[in-house]
Design an enzyme around this catalytic site. Structure first.
Site, PDB file in Angstrom:
ATOM      1  N   GLU A 194     -12.117   2.225   3.969  1.00 62.46           N
ATOM      2  CA  GLU A 194     -11.808   1.784   5.332  1.00 62.46           C
ATOM      3  C   GLU A 194     -12.071   2.897   6.352  1.00 62.46           C
ATOM      4  O   GLU A 194     -11.554   4.003   6.216  1.00 62.46           O
ATOM      5  CB  GLU A 194     -10.350   1.333   5.440  1.00 62.46           C
ATOM      6  CG  GLU A 194      -9.991   0.881   6.854  1.00 62.46           C
ATOM      7  CD  GLU A 194      -8.579   0.348   7.005  1.00 62.46           C
ATOM      8  OE1 GLU A 194      -8.183   0.041   8.141  1.00 62.46           O
ATOM      9  OE2 GLU A 194      -7.876   0.242   5.976  1.00 62.46           O
TER      10      GLU A 194
ATOM     11  N   ARG B 192      12.013 -10.609   0.704  1.00 61.17           N
ATOM     12  CA  ARG B 192      10.610 -10.405   0.343  1.00 61.17           C
ATOM     13  C   ARG B 192      10.129 -11.543  -0.556  1.00 61.17           C
ATOM     14  O   ARG B 192       9.006 -12.046  -0.402  1.00 61.17           O
ATOM     15  CB  ARG B 192      10.427  -9.056  -0.367  1.00 61.17           C
ATOM     16  CG  ARG B 192      10.698  -7.850   0.530  1.00 61.17           C
ATOM     17  CD  ARG B 192      10.194  -6.558  -0.103  1.00 61.17           C
ATOM     18  NE  ARG B 192      10.811  -6.257  -1.400  1.00 61.17           N
ATOM     19  CZ  ARG B 192      11.909  -5.535  -1.561  1.00 61.17           C
ATOM     20  NH1 ARG B 192      12.542  -5.046  -0.497  1.00 61.17           N
ATOM     21  NH2 ARG B 192      12.381  -5.282  -2.773  1.00 61.17           N
TER      22      ARG B 192
ATOM     23  N   TYR C 227      -0.058   1.360   4.570  1.00 60.80           N
ATOM     24  CA  TYR C 227       0.831   0.443   3.878  1.00 60.80           C
ATOM     25  C   TYR C 227       0.862   0.737   2.412  1.00 60.80           C
ATOM     26  O   TYR C 227       1.397   0.024   1.616  1.00 60.80           O
ATOM     27  CB  TYR C 227       0.444  -1.023   4.134  1.00 60.80           C
ATOM     28  CG  TYR C 227      -0.958  -1.399   3.738  1.00 60.80           C
ATOM     29  CD1 TYR C 227      -1.211  -2.038   2.536  1.00 60.80           C
ATOM     30  CD2 TYR C 227      -2.020  -1.136   4.578  1.00 60.80           C
ATOM     31  CE1 TYR C 227      -2.489  -2.408   2.181  1.00 60.80           C
ATOM     32  CE2 TYR C 227      -3.304  -1.504   4.235  1.00 60.80           C
ATOM     33  CZ  TYR C 227      -3.541  -2.145   3.036  1.00 60.80           C
ATOM     34  OH  TYR C 227      -4.819  -2.502   2.706  1.00 60.80           O
TER      35      TYR C 227
ATOM     36  N   SER D  56     -11.065 -10.559   3.691  1.00 57.79           N
ATOM     37  CA  SER D  56      -9.903 -10.169   2.900  1.00 57.79           C
ATOM     38  C   SER D  56      -8.875  -9.672   3.910  1.00 57.79           C
ATOM     39  O   SER D  56      -8.734  -8.475   4.140  1.00 57.79           O
ATOM     40  CB  SER D  56     -10.253  -9.077   1.883  1.00 57.79           C
ATOM     41  OG  SER D  56      -9.101  -8.691   1.158  1.00 57.79           O
TER      42      SER D  56
END
Length: 378
Positions: free
Chosen positions: A206, A74, A378, A315
């Site tokens: 969203e 990561r 997420y 974004s």
């Protein structure tokens, strides 16, 4: 008497030396900093790199190229992104996951310092993910208000200057009034807490792509959600000049047989924004929401070819990183090519923000591949 009703304070008891206007429009401690940060992020030709996926979601990305979800992997992937030279020409802000905010690269330099050196403002994801909303139509709500004030103070001290909170609304599931209200009120409370700690809040209601609805149904839901959101933002005395809005675009559902052209998406999205979003908001930073890299760029371009009172930009997460990840493959020798791919996608969206993007520069079909995932989280 009208003044007393508005403020709850009678004119005769105003503090000595304070005007009625000052009593109504009191400045917050961080107002100047918030407005400066928002203007910096909403600067011409630049947008936001959303690299705030949780460790679990990054693990799925790494798994797609055969890599273990380890902290080292990561770190390597995120370092590759933030150390890309010249990225600040196209990217004004980067949203980080908490691990990344406190993480250093292989050279010992903090990720946030690498961003600042590149002219990029560090930001931080502050919500705690989605959970089932009780007594709703299988809908969700965003967790994370508990302890947010303390966390925001710590994030500001660590170098973050803006924040992100993602709430979602599902058209196939209603949306129910309680889900819309929960989304709007949660975003407003988060925004107020962020501003009180010097962080510009990205307000992200969203509307998921899931469903077979047409573009008109999508617009109707968008207008309802935005209206409710800005009502609660106003109720919570959020400084509109110190926020950024991160909406999805008005499109048909992913399962809809009717598709929309970039011109139609731009027209419908701007209709909704002009009806519901105050011009005081400095930046509209669209999420890609599972669109292909090419779709997200073309739709953004069309919105910037039509008159509007905002800085209309991007974004993007997957729509900036999909090709980058596939190019990298976890191999150190591929880092330069992967960074070139990131610069190419960032420049394409920078050009689109200026209305100057030429799709003929793509040169491959990779960018046209859909990234839609049903119920994406997420």
């Amino acid at each position: 008497m009208a003044f007393a009703l508005r403020t709850g304070v009678a004119p005769s008891v105003l503090p000595r030396g304070q005007s009625r206007r000052q009593m109504v429009c009191r400045a917050g401690k961080f107002d100047e900093e918030l407005m400066k940060t928002a203007r910096t992020i909403a600067s011409p030709g630049r947008g936001i790199l959303a690299m705030d996926e949780s460790n679990a979601t990054v693990g799925k990305r790494l798994d797609s190229i055969g890599l273990e979800n380890s902290e080292a992997n990561r770190q390597a992937y995120r370092e590759m992104l933030v150390s890309t030279k010249g990225l600040g020409q196209y990217i004004s802000g980067a949203i980080l996951f908490e691990e990344t905010l406190y993480q250093s690269g292989s050279n010992g330099k903090r990720m946030t310092d690498m961003l600042v050196e590149n002219g990029i403002v560090p930001g931080i994801k502050v919500d705690k993910g989605l959970a089932p909303l009780a007594n709703s139509n299988n809908e969700q709500w965003a967790m994370g208000l508990d302890g947010l004030d303390k966390r925001c103070a710590e994030y500001h001290k660590a170098g973050a200057r803006f924040a992100k909170w993602r709430s979602v609304v599902s058209i196939p599931n209603g949306p129910s009034p309680i889900a819309v209200r929960e989304t709007a009120y949660g975003l407003a409370r988060y925004a107020a807490i962020c501003q009180n700690n010097g962080l510009v809040p990205i307000v992200e209601p969203e509307i998921l792509l899931d469903g077979d609805h047409d573009i008109n149904r999508c617009l109707a839901v968008f207008e309802d959600v935005w209206a409710e959101t800005f009502k609660y933002l106003a109720d919570n005395k959020v400084l509109f000049e110190g926020i950024l809005l991160k909406p999805s675009m008005v499109t048909p559902g992913a399962e809809s047989p009717a598709r929309a052209t970039p011109q139609q998406v731009a027209e419908m999205t701007l209709i909704g924004l002009k009806r519901r979003v105050p011009p005081a908001v400095p930046g509209i930073m669209f999420l890609s929401g599972g669109q292909s890299e090419l779709e997200a760029t073309l739709n953004l371009q069309e919105m910037n070819r039509q008159p509007n009172p905002w800085h209309v930009s991007f974004s993007y997460a997957r729509a900036l990183q999909n090709t980058v990840l596939k190019t990298w493959q976890g191999k150190p020798e591929n880092v330069p090519k992967a960074q070139e791919a990131l610069l190419k996608r960032a420049k394409a969206n920078s050009d689109a923000q200026r209305g100057q993007y030429d799709p003929a520069t793509e040169g491959s079909t990779e960018a046209a591949q859909s990234m839609y995932q049903e119920g994406y989280s997420y």
